[in-house]
Scaffold this motif. Structure first.
Motif, PDB file in Angstrom:
ATOM      1  N   LEU A   7       0.836  -1.180   0.000  1.00  0.00           N
ATOM      2  CA  LEU A   7       0.000   0.000   0.000  1.00  0.00           C
ATOM      3  C   LEU A   7       0.881   1.244   0.000  1.00  0.00           C
ATOM      4  N   VAL A   8       0.547   2.192  -0.862  1.00  0.00           N
ATOM      5  CA  VAL A   8       1.301   3.444  -0.940  1.00  0.00           C
ATOM      6  C   VAL A   8       0.336   4.624  -0.856  1.00  0.00           C
ATOM      7  N   LEU A  28      -7.883  -1.079  -3.868  1.00  0.00           N
ATOM      8  CA  LEU A  28      -8.497  -2.005  -2.931  1.00  0.00           C
ATOM      9  C   LEU A  28      -9.684  -1.364  -2.229  1.00  0.00           C
ATOM     10  N   THR A  29     -10.608  -2.185  -1.812  1.00  0.00           N
ATOM     11  CA  THR A  29     -11.737  -1.736  -1.008  1.00  0.00           C
ATOM     12  C   THR A  29     -12.024  -2.800   0.040  1.00  0.00           C
ATOM     13  N   GLY A  30     -12.876  -2.475   0.961  1.00  0.00           N
ATOM     14  CA  GLY A  30     -13.352  -3.452   1.932  1.00  0.00           C
ATOM     15  C   GLY A  30     -12.267  -4.062   2.783  1.00  0.00           C
ATOM     16  N   GLU A  31     -12.437  -5.345   3.053  1.00  0.00           N
ATOM     17  CA  GLU A  31     -11.544  -6.066   3.958  1.00  0.00           C
ATOM     18  C   GLU A  31     -10.102  -6.090   3.446  1.00  0.00           C
ATOM     19  N   GLU A  32      -9.927  -6.182   2.131  1.00  0.00           N
ATOM     20  CA  GLU A  32      -8.566  -6.184   1.575  1.00  0.00           C
ATOM     21  C   GLU A  32      -7.849  -4.874   1.884  1.00  0.00           C
ATOM     22  N   LYS A  33      -8.568  -3.769   1.748  1.00  0.00           N
ATOM     23  CA  LYS A  33      -7.977  -2.464   2.042  1.00  0.00           C
ATOM     24  C   LYS A  33      -7.625  -2.359   3.524  1.00  0.00           C
ATOM     25  N   THR A  34      -8.532  -2.815   4.383  1.00  0.00           N
ATOM     26  CA  THR A  34      -8.281  -2.778   5.825  1.00  0.00           C
ATOM     27  C   THR A  34      -7.044  -3.602   6.178  1.00  0.00           C
TER      28      THR A  34
END
Length: 102
Positions: A7-8, A28-34
């Motif tokens: 992540l950048v 990314l969104t959702g759980e992947e982003k978290t």
């Protein structure tokens, strides 16, 4: 070619392009982003612990703001929660270590 898979900050692809290079990225969104934000927090905390400077500490704070937003809170709400807890329980200014309760 260098592979990062991390992540950048939001402007990094633009900065890379403006420097004359190309990059590949995904959103990314959702759980992947978290999950990636949580990994980023650990990465930034580790970097801060190595060099202990203001810039790395600011990176930790930025990731915390990102996590707060991801969880549905604004930066202001996070700061207010910090201030509330600070008022109720104090800061970590004095270096108090609780050793025992009798």
């Amino acid at each position: 070619m260098k592979v990062y898979n991390k992540l950048v900050r939001d402007r990094i692809p633009e900065i890379i392009k403006n420097s004359g290079s190309e990059c590949e990225y995904s959103m990314l969104t959702g759980e992947e982003k978290t999950e990636m934000l949580e990994k980023k927090l650990m990465e930034e905390a580790g970097e801060f612990l190595e060099v202990k400077n203001l810039e790395e500490l600011a990176d930790v704070v930025e990731v915390l703001f990102g996590l707060a937003e991801d969880l549905g809170y604004s930066e202001e709400e996070l700061v207010r929660a910090r201030e509330k807890k600070r008022g109720e329980r104090g800061k970590f200014k004095e270096g108090i270590v609780l050793e025992k309760i009798f």
